[in-house]
Scaffold this motif. Structure first.
Motif, PDB file in Angstrom:
ATOM      1  N   PHE A 164       0.851  -1.189   0.000  1.00  0.00           N
ATOM      2  CA  PHE A 164       0.000   0.000   0.000  1.00  0.00           C
ATOM      3  C   PHE A 164       0.882   1.232   0.000  1.00  0.00           C
ATOM      4  O   PHE A 164       2.052   1.178   0.348  1.00  0.00           O
ATOM      5  N   THR A 165       0.295   2.334  -0.429  1.00  0.00           N
ATOM      6  CA  THR A 165       1.038   3.590  -0.456  1.00  0.00           C
ATOM      7  C   THR A 165       0.801   4.344   0.851  1.00  0.00           C
ATOM      8  O   THR A 165      -0.169   4.086   1.564  1.00  0.00           O
ATOM      9  N   LEU A 166       1.695   5.243   1.140  1.00  0.00           N
ATOM     10  CA  LEU A 166       1.616   6.037   2.370  1.00  0.00           C
ATOM     11  C   LEU A 166       1.103   7.423   2.049  1.00  0.00           C
ATOM     12  O   LEU A 166       1.224   7.878   0.926  1.00  0.00           O
ATOM     13  N   PRO A 167       0.562   8.090   3.027  1.00  0.00           N
ATOM     14  CA  PRO A 167       0.326   7.655   4.393  1.00  0.00           C
ATOM     15  C   PRO A 167      -0.956   6.847   4.519  1.00  0.00           C
ATOM     16  O   PRO A 167      -1.824   6.875   3.654  1.00  0.00           O
ATOM     17  N   VAL A 168      -1.043   6.114   5.623  1.00  0.00           N
ATOM     18  CA  VAL A 168      -2.281   5.459   6.026  1.00  0.00           C
ATOM     19  C   VAL A 168      -2.849   6.352   7.115  1.00  0.00           C
ATOM     20  O   VAL A 168      -2.138   6.741   8.035  1.00  0.00           O
ATOM     21  N   VAL A 169      -4.115   6.697   7.007  1.00  0.00           N
ATOM     22  CA  VAL A 169      -4.702   7.658   7.936  1.00  0.00           C
ATOM     23  C   VAL A 169      -5.989   7.098   8.527  1.00  0.00           C
ATOM     24  O   VAL A 169      -6.825   6.571   7.807  1.00  0.00           O
ATOM     25  N   ASP A 170      -6.114   7.221   9.827  1.00  0.00           N
ATOM     26  CA  ASP A 170      -7.358   6.893  10.520  1.00  0.00           C
ATOM     27  C   ASP A 170      -7.933   8.221  10.986  1.00  0.00           C
ATOM     28  O   ASP A 170      -7.358   8.889  11.838  1.00  0.00           O
ATOM     29  N   VAL A 171      -9.036   8.606  10.387  1.00  0.00           N
ATOM     30  CA  VAL A 171      -9.678   9.861  10.786  1.00  0.00           C
ATOM     31  C   VAL A 171     -11.146   9.592  11.063  1.00  0.00           C
ATOM     32  O   VAL A 171     -11.847   9.030  10.221  1.00  0.00           O
ATOM     33  N   ASN A 172     -11.557   9.906  12.269  1.00  0.00           N
ATOM     34  CA  ASN A 172     -12.933   9.645  12.699  1.00  0.00           C
ATOM     35  C   ASN A 172     -13.325   8.193  12.454  1.00  0.00           C
ATOM     36  O   ASN A 172     -14.406   7.903  11.962  1.00  0.00           O
ATOM     37  N   ALA A 173     -12.405   7.279  12.788  1.00  0.00           N
ATOM     38  CA  ALA A 173     -12.605   5.822  12.685  1.00  0.00           C
ATOM     39  C   ALA A 173     -12.750   5.330  11.244  1.00  0.00           C
ATOM     40  O   ALA A 173     -13.275   4.251  11.005  1.00  0.00           O
ATOM     41  N   GLU A 174     -12.271   6.086  10.277  1.00  0.00           N
ATOM     42  CA  GLU A 174     -12.270   5.654   8.874  1.00  0.00           C
ATOM     43  C   GLU A 174     -10.830   5.549   8.397  1.00  0.00           C
ATOM     44  O   GLU A 174     -10.043   6.485   8.538  1.00  0.00           O
ATOM     45  N   MET A 175     -10.477   4.400   7.844  1.00  0.00           N
ATOM     46  CA  MET A 175      -9.127   4.167   7.349  1.00  0.00           C
ATOM     47  C   MET A 175      -9.005   4.661   5.910  1.00  0.00           C
ATOM     48  O   MET A 175      -9.828   4.314   5.058  1.00  0.00           O
ATOM     49  N   LEU A 176      -8.005   5.482   5.648  1.00  0.00           N
ATOM     50  CA  LEU A 176      -7.738   6.021   4.312  1.00  0.00           C
ATOM     51  C   LEU A 176      -6.298   5.708   3.935  1.00  0.00           C
ATOM     52  O   LEU A 176      -5.399   5.803   4.762  1.00  0.00           O
ATOM     53  N   VAL A 177      -6.081   5.354   2.690  1.00  0.00           N
ATOM     54  CA  VAL A 177      -4.738   5.093   2.194  1.00  0.00           C
ATOM     55  C   VAL A 177      -4.385   6.166   1.176  1.00  0.00           C
ATOM     56  O   VAL A 177      -5.109   6.382   0.213  1.00  0.00           O
ATOM     57  N   SER A 178      -3.286   6.857   1.437  1.00  0.00           N
ATOM     58  CA  SER A 178      -2.745   7.887   0.567  1.00  0.00           C
ATOM     59  C   SER A 178      -3.727   9.016   0.234  1.00  0.00           C
ATOM     60  O   SER A 178      -3.818   9.438  -0.915  1.00  0.00           O
ATOM     61  N   PRO A 179      -4.452   9.521   1.235  1.00  0.00           N
ATOM     62  CA  PRO A 179      -5.363  10.625   0.955  1.00  0.00           C
ATOM     63  C   PRO A 179      -4.608  11.949   0.872  1.00  0.00           C
ATOM     64  O   PRO A 179      -3.499  12.078   1.392  1.00  0.00           O
ATOM     65  N   SER A 180      -5.211  12.915   0.239  1.00  0.00           N
ATOM     66  CA  SER A 180      -4.639  14.261   0.228  1.00  0.00           C
ATOM     67  C   SER A 180      -4.949  14.921   1.572  1.00  0.00           C
ATOM     68  O   SER A 180      -5.843  14.486   2.303  1.00  0.00           O
ATOM     69  N   ALA A 181      -4.219  15.978   1.872  1.00  0.00           N
ATOM     70  CA  ALA A 181      -4.489  16.727   3.101  1.00  0.00           C
ATOM     71  C   ALA A 181      -5.913  17.276   3.083  1.00  0.00           C
ATOM     72  O   ALA A 181      -6.599  17.271   4.107  1.00  0.00           O
ATOM     73  N   ALA A 182      -6.378  17.718   1.927  1.00  0.00           N
ATOM     74  CA  ALA A 182      -7.742  18.256   1.816  1.00  0.00           C
ATOM     75  C   ALA A 182      -8.781  17.197   2.173  1.00  0.00           C
ATOM     76  O   ALA A 182      -9.771  17.491   2.843  1.00  0.00           O
ATOM     77  N   GLU A 183      -8.570  15.954   1.733  1.00  0.00           N
ATOM     78  CA  GLU A 183      -9.493  14.865   2.067  1.00  0.00           C
ATOM     79  C   GLU A 183      -9.503  14.612   3.573  1.00  0.00           C
ATOM     80  O   GLU A 183     -10.568  14.411   4.169  1.00  0.00           O
ATOM     81  N   ILE A 184      -8.328  14.631   4.177  1.00  0.00           N
ATOM     82  CA  ILE A 184      -8.221  14.390   5.620  1.00  0.00           C
ATOM     83  C   ILE A 184      -8.931  15.508   6.388  1.00  0.00           C
ATOM     84  O   ILE A 184      -9.711  15.232   7.307  1.00  0.00           O
ATOM     85  N   VAL A 185      -8.680  16.736   6.009  1.00  0.00           N
ATOM     86  CA  VAL A 185      -9.306  17.881   6.682  1.00  0.00           C
ATOM     87  C   VAL A 185     -10.819  17.786   6.564  1.00  0.00           C
ATOM     88  O   VAL A 185     -11.554  17.999   7.540  1.00  0.00           O
ATOM     89  N   ALA A 186     -11.325  17.458   5.378  1.00  0.00           N
ATOM     90  CA  ALA A 186     -12.772  17.362   5.177  1.00  0.00           C
ATOM     91  C   ALA A 186     -13.377  16.258   6.047  1.00  0.00           C
ATOM     92  O   ALA A 186     -14.420  16.463   6.679  1.00  0.00           O
ATOM     93  N   LYS A 187     -12.726  15.102   6.115  1.00  0.00           N
ATOM     94  CA  LYS A 187     -13.218  13.992   6.956  1.00  0.00           C
ATOM     95  C   LYS A 187     -13.165  14.391   8.422  1.00  0.00           C
ATOM     96  O   LYS A 187     -14.060  14.072   9.188  1.00  0.00           O
ATOM     97  N   TYR A 188     -12.107  15.072   8.821  1.00  0.00           N
ATOM     98  CA  TYR A 188     -11.947  15.484  10.216  1.00  0.00           C
ATOM     99  C   TYR A 188     -13.038  16.460  10.623  1.00  0.00           C
ATOM    100  O   TYR A 188     -13.601  16.353  11.711  1.00  0.00           O
ATOM    101  N   ARG A 189     -13.362  17.372   9.736  1.00  0.00           N
ATOM    102  CA  ARG A 189     -14.353  18.411  10.066  1.00  0.00           C
ATOM    103  C   ARG A 189     -15.789  17.950   9.875  1.00  0.00           C
ATOM    104  O   ARG A 189     -16.710  18.656  10.264  1.00  0.00           O
ATOM    105  N   ALA A 190     -15.979  16.800   9.250  1.00  0.00           N
ATOM    106  CA  ALA A 190     -17.348  16.285   9.001  1.00  0.00           C
ATOM    107  C   ALA A 190     -18.002  15.800  10.284  1.00  0.00           C
ATOM    108  O   ALA A 190     -17.415  15.443  11.226  1.00  0.00           O
TER     109      ALA A 190
END
Length: 82
Positions: free
Chosen positions: A56-82
């Motif tokens: 898998f590609t990096l980073p692996v991110v767990d945000v609000n109990a959702e696992m994401l692989v290689s997301p952009s910072a914008a995707e992470i911020v949007a999930k975090y603020r949702a």
């Protein structure tokens, strides 16, 4: 909920995403993906949601109990603020 981000210090994408999260005010916990303890924590969770743990590609991110692989910072911020 803060994000948790396994990655590598040598990964340029991980470094860029960390910088953007900091600039966006999104708290995160940085974990080194090569650490066996981190692998033991993430691998079962990744498999549980159907993510391939053999490659898998990096980073692996767990945000609000959702696992994401290689997301952009914008995707992470949007999930975090949702």
């Amino acid at each position: 909920m803060a994000t948790t981000r396994p990655g590598r210090e040598s990964c340029g994408i991980c470094t860029g995403v960390r910088r953007e999260l900091k600039e966006s005010g999104v708290p995160y916990v940085w974990k080194i993906v090569d650490d066996p303890v981190v692998q033991a924590e993430y691998a079962p969770r990744m498999r549980q949601v159907g993510l391939d743990t053999s490659r898998f590609t990096l980073p692996v991110v767990d945000v609000n109990a959702e696992m994401l692989v290689s997301p952009s910072a914008a995707e992470i911020v949007a999930k975090y603020r949702a």
